[in-house]
Design a protein around this motif. Sequence first.
Motif, PDB file in Angstrom:
ATOM      1  N   LYS A  17       0.779  -1.013   0.014  1.00  0.00           N
ATOM      2  CA  LYS A  17       0.026   0.047  -0.107  1.00  0.00           C
ATOM      3  C   LYS A  17       1.035   1.286  -0.016  1.00  0.00           C
ATOM      4  O   LYS A  17       0.636   2.328  -0.824  1.00  0.00           O
ATOM      5  N   LEU A  18       2.087   1.101   0.651  1.00  0.00           N
ATOM      6  CA  LEU A  18       2.842   2.314   0.747  1.00  0.00           C
ATOM      7  C   LEU A  18       3.466   2.689  -0.650  1.00  0.00           C
ATOM      8  O   LEU A  18       3.377   3.807  -1.081  1.00  0.00           O
ATOM      9  N   ILE A  19       3.976   1.485  -1.025  1.00  0.00           N
ATOM     10  CA  ILE A  19       4.583   1.663  -2.426  1.00  0.00           C
ATOM     11  C   ILE A  19       3.813   2.271  -3.598  1.00  0.00           C
ATOM     12  O   ILE A  19       4.044   3.305  -4.213  1.00  0.00           O
ATOM     13  N   THR A  20       2.390   1.612  -3.404  1.00  0.00           N
ATOM     14  CA  THR A  20       1.380   2.156  -4.438  1.00  0.00           C
ATOM     15  C   THR A  20       1.262   3.775  -4.139  1.00  0.00           C
ATOM     16  O   THR A  20       0.991   4.391  -5.201  1.00  0.00           O
ATOM     17  N   ASN A  21       0.808   4.120  -3.077  1.00  0.00           N
ATOM     18  CA  ASN A  21       0.708   5.398  -2.670  1.00  0.00           C
ATOM     19  C   ASN A  21       1.803   6.402  -3.053  1.00  0.00           C
ATOM     20  O   ASN A  21       1.648   7.463  -3.540  1.00  0.00           O
ATOM     21  N   ILE A  22       3.008   5.801  -2.795  1.00  0.00           N
ATOM     22  CA  ILE A  22       4.189   7.032  -3.012  1.00  0.00           C
ATOM     23  C   ILE A  22       4.230   6.986  -4.497  1.00  0.00           C
ATOM     24  O   ILE A  22       4.642   8.039  -5.137  1.00  0.00           O
ATOM     25  N   ASP A  23       4.307   5.997  -5.267  1.00  0.00           N
ATOM     26  CA  ASP A  23       4.363   6.020  -6.659  1.00  0.00           C
ATOM     27  C   ASP A  23       3.145   6.860  -7.323  1.00  0.00           C
ATOM     28  O   ASP A  23       3.640   7.806  -8.290  1.00  0.00           O
ATOM     29  N   LYS A  24       1.954   7.013  -6.882  1.00  0.00           N
ATOM     30  CA  LYS A  24       0.943   7.801  -7.413  1.00  0.00           C
ATOM     31  C   LYS A  24       1.339   9.219  -6.911  1.00  0.00           C
ATOM     32  O   LYS A  24       1.059  10.045  -7.641  1.00  0.00           O
ATOM     33  N   THR A  25       1.855   9.430  -5.703  1.00  0.00           N
ATOM     34  CA  THR A  25       2.140  10.689  -5.322  1.00  0.00           C
ATOM     35  C   THR A  25       3.350  11.208  -6.497  1.00  0.00           C
ATOM     36  O   THR A  25       3.203  12.261  -6.991  1.00  0.00           O
ATOM     37  N   ILE A  26       4.587  10.535  -6.563  1.00  0.00           N
ATOM     38  CA  ILE A  26       5.475  11.138  -7.498  1.00  0.00           C
ATOM     39  C   ILE A  26       5.274  11.108  -8.920  1.00  0.00           C
ATOM     40  O   ILE A  26       5.438  12.118  -9.695  1.00  0.00           O
ATOM     41  N   SER A  27       4.084  10.312  -9.244  1.00  0.00           N
ATOM     42  CA  SER A  27       3.626  10.459 -10.717  1.00  0.00           C
ATOM     43  C   SER A  27       2.848  11.644 -11.013  1.00  0.00           C
ATOM     44  O   SER A  27       2.737  12.074 -12.144  1.00  0.00           O
ATOM     45  N   LYS A  28       2.291  12.400  -9.848  1.00  0.00           N
ATOM     46  CA  LYS A  28       1.485  13.471 -10.045  1.00  0.00           C
ATOM     47  C   LYS A  28       2.302  14.550 -10.225  1.00  0.00           C
ATOM     48  O   LYS A  28       1.914  15.656 -10.744  1.00  0.00           O
ATOM     49  N   GLY A  29       3.670  14.667 -10.205  1.00  0.00           N
ATOM     50  CA  GLY A  29       4.630  15.801 -10.479  1.00  0.00           C
ATOM     51  C   GLY A  29       4.941  16.832  -9.411  1.00  0.00           C
ATOM     52  O   GLY A  29       5.795  17.890  -9.845  1.00  0.00           O
ATOM     53  N   SER A  30       4.516  16.445  -8.093  1.00  0.00           N
ATOM     54  CA  SER A  30       4.887  17.640  -7.172  1.00  0.00           C
ATOM     55  C   SER A  30       5.629  16.940  -6.092  1.00  0.00           C
ATOM     56  O   SER A  30       5.541  15.939  -5.792  1.00  0.00           O
ATOM     57  N   ILE A  31       6.880  17.583  -5.800  1.00  0.00           N
ATOM     58  CA  ILE A  31       7.690  17.034  -4.668  1.00  0.00           C
ATOM     59  C   ILE A  31       7.447  17.835  -3.476  1.00  0.00           C
ATOM     60  O   ILE A  31       7.590  17.236  -2.375  1.00  0.00           O
ATOM     61  N   PHE A  32       7.168  19.112  -3.550  1.00  0.00           N
ATOM     62  CA  PHE A  32       6.927  20.069  -2.282  1.00  0.00           C
ATOM     63  C   PHE A  32       5.693  20.704  -2.503  1.00  0.00           C
ATOM     64  O   PHE A  32       5.035  21.016  -3.538  1.00  0.00           O
ATOM     65  N   PHE A  33       4.944  21.125  -1.276  1.00  0.00           N
ATOM     66  CA  PHE A  33       3.667  21.846  -1.231  1.00  0.00           C
ATOM     67  C   PHE A  33       2.669  21.246  -2.265  1.00  0.00           C
ATOM     68  O   PHE A  33       2.243  22.026  -3.055  1.00  0.00           O
ATOM     69  N   GLY A  34       2.391  20.114  -2.382  1.00  0.00           N
ATOM     70  CA  GLY A  34       1.386  19.380  -3.092  1.00  0.00           C
ATOM     71  C   GLY A  34       0.009  19.164  -2.613  1.00  0.00           C
ATOM     72  O   GLY A  34      -0.097  19.365  -1.023  1.00  0.00           O
ATOM     73  N   ASN A  35      -0.588  18.206  -2.911  1.00  0.00           N
ATOM     74  CA  ASN A  35      -1.856  17.974  -2.282  1.00  0.00           C
ATOM     75  C   ASN A  35      -1.770  17.079  -1.219  1.00  0.00           C
ATOM     76  O   ASN A  35      -2.579  17.115  -0.369  1.00  0.00           O
ATOM     77  N   GLU A  36      -0.748  16.209  -1.071  1.00  0.00           N
ATOM     78  CA  GLU A  36      -0.345  15.275   0.148  1.00  0.00           C
ATOM     79  C   GLU A  36      -0.150  16.051   1.105  1.00  0.00           C
ATOM     80  O   GLU A  36      -0.516  15.656   2.415  1.00  0.00           O
ATOM     81  N   LEU A  37       0.628  17.221   1.167  1.00  0.00           N
ATOM     82  CA  LEU A  37       0.970  18.011   2.079  1.00  0.00           C
ATOM     83  C   LEU A  37      -0.358  18.641   2.486  1.00  0.00           C
ATOM     84  O   LEU A  37      -0.535  18.806   3.737  1.00  0.00           O
ATOM     85  N   LYS A  38      -1.243  19.044   1.708  1.00  0.00           N
ATOM     86  CA  LYS A  38      -2.509  20.057   2.042  1.00  0.00           C
ATOM     87  C   LYS A  38      -3.211  19.069   3.052  1.00  0.00           C
ATOM     88  O   LYS A  38      -3.890  19.211   3.829  1.00  0.00           O
ATOM     89  N   ASN A  39      -3.438  17.775   2.372  1.00  0.00           N
ATOM     90  CA  ASN A  39      -4.262  16.702   3.077  1.00  0.00           C
ATOM     91  C   ASN A  39      -3.849  16.495   4.399  1.00  0.00           C
ATOM     92  O   ASN A  39      -4.441  16.253   5.264  1.00  0.00           O
ATOM     93  N   PHE A  40      -2.535  16.065   4.447  1.00  0.00           N
ATOM     94  CA  PHE A  40      -1.928  15.993   5.786  1.00  0.00           C
ATOM     95  C   PHE A  40      -2.265  16.936   6.804  1.00  0.00           C
ATOM     96  O   PHE A  40      -2.485  16.596   7.946  1.00  0.00           O
ATOM     97  N   GLU A  41      -1.851  18.060   6.590  1.00  0.00           N
ATOM     98  CA  GLU A  41      -2.039  19.077   7.552  1.00  0.00           C
ATOM     99  C   GLU A  41      -3.631  19.169   7.901  1.00  0.00           C
ATOM    100  O   GLU A  41      -3.695  19.512   8.979  1.00  0.00           O
TER     101      GLU A  41
END
Length: 376
Positions: A17-41
Amino acid sequence: MKNFWTYKKEYQKYRKKLITNIDKTISKGSIFFGNELKNFEKNFLKSNKSRYGVAVGSGTDALLISLMALNIKKGDEIITAANTAIPTISAIINAGAIPKLVDINEDYLIDTKKIQKEINYKTKVIIPVHLYGQSCQMDELIKIAKKNKLKIVEDCSQAQGAQFKKKYLGNLGDLGCFSFYPTKILGAYGDGGFITTNNLELYKKIKRLRFYGIETLDKKNKFFNEYYSNINGVNSRLDEIQATILNFKIKKLKYFISKRRNLALMYKKLLKNSGLVLPREVKNNFHVYHLFTVYHKKARLIIEKLRKNNIATRVIYPYPIQKMKAYSNLKLSKGKLYNSEIKSKGIFCLPLYPDLEYKDIQIICNKLKKILSEIN
């Protein structure tokens, strides 16, 4: 070897699950200040029932940025516990201030009865360190802070999810600082931190400070989202990969805490009347057991014997701050920090993390009790 801590079992359990999620994140093209950060906050604030907050690069950064937000300047004094991690002190000094160390009580937390006499016109902030998984006596601290017009910055690095009078830590002072170092209650697979506050103006300031002083919140600002420093800030970012991991793990936070508490309860039952001083839950506290810290006057001998029995332990912390070369210039009267020095010679922590099995606790306790019976 019974490891003191390891992420390997957890990683194997959640790897796909972690690898799948990380792959999706990297594929989106944002390394900093993207949706994952916004959602986590958003997820973190909801979980901790905090009003405002930002993720930062580490727990150390969280402390430093908080002090910067409070306009701490050279020569100011900040009160904190002698029994704390180096980052608490380094953040104070890097902010330009002077640490004023206060001794600890029998629960390894700052002794609130000894704070008032350390306060003078230079004192600006108190940093209570919620050590090992439970809260300092915040009622007393808040009274002292109000009386002396001081700010409170909570160091919650070891107490994610802990509560005082049913209120989550990080919400009781002016600012709350958290760490996502891998060993923590909510740990990333790298560094990370968080700052909480219920003050809108402080929130605006810490959000600027974490990213060079650039304005990313106020659209009325002439330089909104421009590469323009409104105030001198730092570079402290939680990247999208760590945010992805934390978004996954925060859903399991209640389980992590519940398992830790159950493991601690088992330790207490099996080690009762063993000759060890066991941790206790202070009144009004909900303890999350980041660490299971015990005390014995022959701690070093016990640690060595456990090591020979393939059981790893850690001493947190082996040297009080005032005994370290880097902080030898702190002016202290003889015997002032007596309790912190005595405790540091006899404390050690037993293995405790969510993927530790109950049968492991049984093995550890059996071997430990045998050692204790031989040396007592």
